[in-house]
Scaffold this motif. Structure first.
Motif, PDB file in Angstrom:
ATOM      1  N   ASP A 297      21.031  22.863  -3.129  1.00 32.80           N
ATOM      2  CA  ASP A 297      20.201  24.045  -3.296  1.00 32.80           C
ATOM      3  C   ASP A 297      21.003  25.269  -2.877  1.00 32.80           C
ATOM      4  O   ASP A 297      21.258  25.483  -1.698  1.00 32.80           O
ATOM      5  CB  ASP A 297      18.929  23.915  -2.451  1.00 32.80           C
ATOM      6  CG  ASP A 297      17.918  25.016  -2.756  1.00 32.80           C
ATOM      7  OD1 ASP A 297      18.326  26.034  -3.350  1.00 32.80           O
ATOM      8  OD2 ASP A 297      16.737  24.851  -2.413  1.00 32.80           O
ATOM      9  N   LEU A 298      21.419  26.076  -3.856  1.00 36.70           N
ATOM     10  CA  LEU A 298      22.264  27.228  -3.556  1.00 36.70           C
ATOM     11  C   LEU A 298      21.599  28.207  -2.595  1.00 36.70           C
ATOM     12  O   LEU A 298      22.273  28.893  -1.825  1.00 36.70           O
ATOM     13  CB  LEU A 298      22.641  27.953  -4.850  1.00 36.70           C
ATOM     14  CG  LEU A 298      23.743  27.292  -5.694  1.00 36.70           C
ATOM     15  CD1 LEU A 298      23.853  27.969  -7.045  1.00 36.70           C
ATOM     16  CD2 LEU A 298      25.072  27.330  -4.961  1.00 36.70           C
ATOM     17  N   GLU A 299      20.275  28.271  -2.632  1.00 45.06           N
ATOM     18  CA  GLU A 299      19.568  29.200  -1.741  1.00 45.06           C
ATOM     19  C   GLU A 299      19.631  28.768  -0.281  1.00 45.06           C
ATOM     20  O   GLU A 299      19.344  29.551   0.616  1.00 45.06           O
ATOM     21  CB  GLU A 299      18.087  29.326  -2.165  1.00 45.06           C
ATOM     22  CG  GLU A 299      17.830  30.322  -3.290  1.00 45.06           C
ATOM     23  CD  GLU A 299      18.201  29.761  -4.657  1.00 45.06           C
ATOM     24  OE1 GLU A 299      18.492  28.552  -4.737  1.00 45.06           O
ATOM     25  OE2 GLU A 299      18.203  30.527  -5.638  1.00 45.06           O
ATOM     26  N   LYS A 300      20.006  27.515  -0.033  1.00 44.16           N
ATOM     27  CA  LYS A 300      19.943  26.997   1.333  1.00 44.16           C
ATOM     28  C   LYS A 300      21.302  26.680   1.960  1.00 44.16           C
ATOM     29  O   LYS A 300      21.361  26.246   3.100  1.00 44.16           O
ATOM     30  CB  LYS A 300      19.077  25.730   1.366  1.00 44.16           C
ATOM     31  CG  LYS A 300      17.614  25.996   1.034  1.00 44.16           C
ATOM     32  CD  LYS A 300      16.803  24.699   1.084  1.00 44.16           C
ATOM     33  CE  LYS A 300      15.342  24.967   0.752  1.00 44.16           C
ATOM     34  NZ  LYS A 300      14.538  23.719   0.739  1.00 44.16           N
ATOM     35  N   ILE A 301      22.378  26.869   1.210  1.00 43.31           N
ATOM     36  CA  ILE A 301      23.667  26.466   1.772  1.00 43.31           C
ATOM     37  C   ILE A 301      24.339  27.556   2.599  1.00 43.31           C
ATOM     38  O   ILE A 301      25.391  27.306   3.202  1.00 43.31           O
ATOM     39  CB  ILE A 301      24.644  25.959   0.676  1.00 43.31           C
ATOM     40  CG1 ILE A 301      24.953  27.052  -0.346  1.00 43.31           C
ATOM     41  CG2 ILE A 301      24.096  24.738  -0.002  1.00 43.31           C
ATOM     42  CD1 ILE A 301      25.972  26.627  -1.391  1.00 43.31           C
ATOM     43  N   GLU A 304      24.650  34.892   1.860  1.00 42.70           N
ATOM     44  CA  GLU A 304      23.875  36.107   2.069  1.00 42.70           C
ATOM     45  C   GLU A 304      23.302  36.530   0.711  1.00 42.70           C
ATOM     46  O   GLU A 304      23.854  36.179  -0.346  1.00 42.70           O
ATOM     47  CB  GLU A 304      24.767  37.216   2.630  1.00 42.70           C
ATOM     48  CG  GLU A 304      25.334  36.923   4.011  1.00 42.70           C
ATOM     49  CD  GLU A 304      24.277  36.926   5.092  1.00 42.70           C
ATOM     50  OE1 GLU A 304      23.627  37.964   5.287  1.00 42.70           O
ATOM     51  OE2 GLU A 304      24.101  35.864   5.740  1.00 42.70           O
ATOM     52  N   LYS A 305      22.234  37.293   0.700  1.00 44.16           N
ATOM     53  CA  LYS A 305      21.531  37.601  -0.553  1.00 44.16           C
ATOM     54  C   LYS A 305      22.435  38.260  -1.595  1.00 44.16           C
ATOM     55  O   LYS A 305      22.466  37.858  -2.762  1.00 44.16           O
ATOM     56  CB  LYS A 305      20.319  38.495  -0.278  1.00 44.16           C
ATOM     57  CG  LYS A 305      19.472  38.739  -1.534  1.00 44.16           C
ATOM     58  CD  LYS A 305      18.298  39.636  -1.271  1.00 44.16           C
ATOM     59  CE  LYS A 305      17.419  39.752  -2.521  1.00 44.16           C
ATOM     60  NZ  LYS A 305      18.152  40.123  -3.731  1.00 44.16           N
ATOM     61  N   ARG A 543      34.040  37.364   8.551  1.00 42.99           N
ATOM     62  CA  ARG A 543      33.642  37.819   9.885  1.00 42.99           C
ATOM     63  C   ARG A 543      32.311  38.577   9.818  1.00 42.99           C
ATOM     64  O   ARG A 543      31.440  38.388  10.678  1.00 42.99           O
ATOM     65  CB  ARG A 543      34.752  38.691  10.487  1.00 42.99           C
ATOM     66  CG  ARG A 543      34.412  39.434  11.787  1.00 42.99           C
ATOM     67  CD  ARG A 543      33.974  38.521  12.928  1.00 42.99           C
ATOM     68  NE  ARG A 543      35.001  37.632  13.420  1.00 42.99           N
ATOM     69  CZ  ARG A 543      35.866  37.921  14.398  1.00 42.99           C
ATOM     70  NH1 ARG A 543      35.851  39.114  14.960  1.00 42.99           N
ATOM     71  NH2 ARG A 543      36.733  37.015  14.805  1.00 42.99           N
ATOM     72  N   ASP A 544      32.134  39.424   8.794  1.00 39.15           N
ATOM     73  CA  ASP A 544      30.872  40.159   8.635  1.00 39.15           C
ATOM     74  C   ASP A 544      29.688  39.201   8.503  1.00 39.15           C
ATOM     75  O   ASP A 544      28.633  39.392   9.114  1.00 39.15           O
ATOM     76  CB  ASP A 544      30.922  41.056   7.391  1.00 39.15           C
ATOM     77  CG  ASP A 544      31.926  42.195   7.521  1.00 39.15           C
ATOM     78  OD1 ASP A 544      32.209  42.586   8.663  1.00 39.15           O
ATOM     79  OD2 ASP A 544      32.418  42.660   6.479  1.00 39.15           O
ATOM     80  N   VAL A 545      29.873  38.168   7.677  1.00 37.68           N
ATOM     81  CA  VAL A 545      28.796  37.199   7.447  1.00 37.68           C
ATOM     82  C   VAL A 545      28.503  36.417   8.729  1.00 37.68           C
ATOM     83  O   VAL A 545      27.344  36.153   9.061  1.00 37.68           O
ATOM     84  CB  VAL A 545      29.164  36.247   6.290  1.00 37.68           C
ATOM     85  CG1 VAL A 545      28.089  35.183   6.108  1.00 37.68           C
ATOM     86  CG2 VAL A 545      29.353  37.021   4.994  1.00 37.68           C
TER      87      VAL A 545
END
Length: 567
Positions: A297-301, A304-305, A543-545
């Motif tokens: 599930d790409l939304e859960k791996i 960031e949006k 690093r930002d993520v």
């Protein structure tokens, strides 16, 4: 019981008025700079009598205590736990009733150890807490220690002869095959694999040394040492695994690769087995491939949006090249499989070439490379182009030939997904240039690059606020004015996790090939400059993520520092 457990116990001892605040502070400092655990620190220094401390622990942990100094235990019960295992883990069986085995332990909170004992013995475990002194005295009483120096030297000579025999090619296969069928060996290997699968282990390492067979398992990217089996079973254990993986039992001079298929509680498990000769025998690594744990599930791996939106747009493109970069073990294959699962529809012809094929997917044509017969990434790709594909996945771009064919496919109306080993997204362009790919081909075919890492997530069961020095937060890139709004978290460690961590998630640095970045590529501009422009255009670095997930309380400060670097 080390670390956070010790701190909690010291707090409990202090609350029970068994020590004062000054003593508690000294004990905390002593534990932090020594190898002593809480029992060593308190009892050996005479702050609390041993029996009082065990009574306190029994009440504090809710585990019954028992005095084993004078109890009689039959040899049959004692032998239920191998001596090496018992001495290493400081546990001893003391009584048996039906399918329940009473085990005296120094640390009855060690759920992983209790599970290991359950698998080794085949019994349900009823733990009791005892002092370290009593455990050791009990072992010395029930495990006979031969002090005869001549016998010890004879034993050592026998071991040396055994090593010499291992180095010859005259291995008696009949003896080896018979040894692999012995119940203790079969039971140990099966228990090791089943226990590893249950704990979510990704890799099992079995490493022979001069006098010990070390076993380690990798959980959430970190290796943990397991109890060592009896050294005399070394050859039998390794041979058993080779038999299960259908490897050549007589061959121990060259590396071998194989596969084991297993079923555990109606769940199918694949193990990829690799052996390699070392100084003291063959090292075995088993990679656990559990399809049921594959997150598609790409939304859960972990995207960031903004990064997810860019990635979804790219995989819906009718043609072009998408690269996922990162070191070995960073989850690149999972990301590619997740993308394929999203775009796998009846009206698309998807073909993959992999080394190895880790998971089988319905509706996708998967090809395993076989270098010995000439089936390489590049040769498979050439054949793919004659198979009317819509989408192609290449396990890895390793050389110029593979890169050229992949780019040619992307330029002729195919969507191509692949991986590359680089440290960040921008470096993928430099890597392709280093391979000898022309800049105009890269700028024309490449549509998106994703750099990724895996980070351990904080266990939600034992998650609690913690304190991080202000300067340390500034050092990782958090603006000073935001620090007061952040609540750092960490895991204290519990029965549900591994030292406060449970599970992993991804960090994704997503770089679109914008017109500006394409211009820089055509000019062979260094990766550092390309990265700077990408950031100016809105790209979030690894690093930002990581900092974003830290602020949300998903990961710890330590994980931010461990996994990412400053831009």
């Amino acid at each position: 019981m080390k670390g956070k457990k010790d701190e909690k116990i010291i707090e409990g001892v202090l609350a029970s008025n068994l020590i004062n605040a000054e003593q508690a502070s000294k004990i905390n400092k002593h534990i932090n700079v020594s190898n002593d655990d809480i029992e060593d620190a308190l009892v050996k220094q005479g702050l609390i009598p041993e029996d009082k401390f065990i009574e306190f622990l029994s009440e504090y942990l809710g585990v019954p205590n028992i005095d084993i100094s004078d109890i009689e235990v039959s040899d049959a019960i004692v032998k239920l736990i191998p001596e090496d295992f018992a001495r290493k883990s400081l546990c001893i069986p003391i009584k048996k009733k039906g399918k329940i085995l009473g085990v005296a332990m120094v640390d009855p909170t060690d759920i992983a150890l209790i599970d290991d004992i359950k698998f080794v013995t085949g019994y349900e475990i009823d733990p009791y807490i005892v002092s370290k002194r009593q455990i050791k005295e009990f072992m010395n009483k029930h495990y006979k220690v031969d002090d005869n120096i001549d016998e010890i030297m004879k034993y050592m000579k026998d071991e040396e002869l055994e090593v010499v025999k291992e180095e010859t090619d005259n291995t008696d296969l009949t003896v080896l095959e018979a040894a692999t069928k012995e119940t203790p060996v079969v039971r140990y290997v099966d228990s090791l694999i089943a226990g590893a699968i249950r704990k979510g282990v990704s890799d099992i390492h079995i490493e022979p040394y001069e006098r010990i067979l070390r076993v380690r398992t990798r959980i959430d990217g970190v290796l943990y040492e397991e109890p060592s089996p009896p050294f005399k079973l070394k050859n039998s254990i390794i041979s058993r695994i080779k038999v299960m993986a259908t490897l050549d039992l007589a061959e121990h001079r060259i590396p071998q690769d194989g596969r084991i298929k297993m079923r555990l509680q109606s769940k199918e498990i694949d193990l990829r087995v690799s052996t390699i000769p070392t100084l003291y025998g063959e090292k075995v690594v088993m990679r656990v491939l559990d399809k049921s744990s594959l997150n598609v599930d790409l939304e859960k791996i972990g995207f960031e949006k903004d990064g997810l939106d860019k990635f979804l747009r790219a995989i819906q493109s009718p043609y072009g090249l998408i690269l996922v970069t990162g070191p070995t073990g960073s989850g690149k294959t999972t990301t590619l499989y997740s993308a394929l699962a999203r775009i796998n529809t009846p009206d698309t012809n998807i073909m993959t070439v992999e080394d190895p094929v880790e998971y089988n997917f319905s509706g996708i044509n998967q090809v395993q490379t076989r270098a010995k017969v000439g089936l390489t990434f590049s040769s498979a790709l050439r054949s793919f182009l004659r198979q009317d594909p819509d989408i192609i996945m290449v396990g890895e771009v390793r050389d110029r030939e593979t890169a050229e064919i992949a780019i040619r496919a992307a330029l002729t109306g195919h969507l191509v997904l692949s991986t590359l080993h680089t440290n960040d997204a921008a470096s993928a362009i430099s890597r392709l240039l280093d391979m000898g790919i022309e800049p105009f081909l890269i700028s024309s075919s490449l549509i998106l690059v994703v750099a990724q890492r895996l980070v351990r997530k904080i266990c939600t069961k034992c998650k609690e606020p913690t304190t991080i020095p202000r300067d340390a937060l500034i050092d990782i890139g958090i603006p000073a004015e935001e620090i007061s709004k952040i609540t750092p978290y960490h895991g204290t460690g519990c029965s549900e996790c591994n030292n406060g961590y449970k599970g992993r998630g991804g960090l994704y640095e997503v770089m679109e090939m914008t017109s500006k970045i394409k211009e820089l590529t055509l000019g062979r501009i260094p990766a550092s400059n390309i990265k700077k422009v990408a950031v100016e255009e809105g790209m979030l670095t690894l690093r930002d993520v990581a900092i974003s997930k830290f602020k949300k309380g998903i990961i710890t400060f330590e994980e931010v520092v461990r996994v990412t670097t400053v831009i």
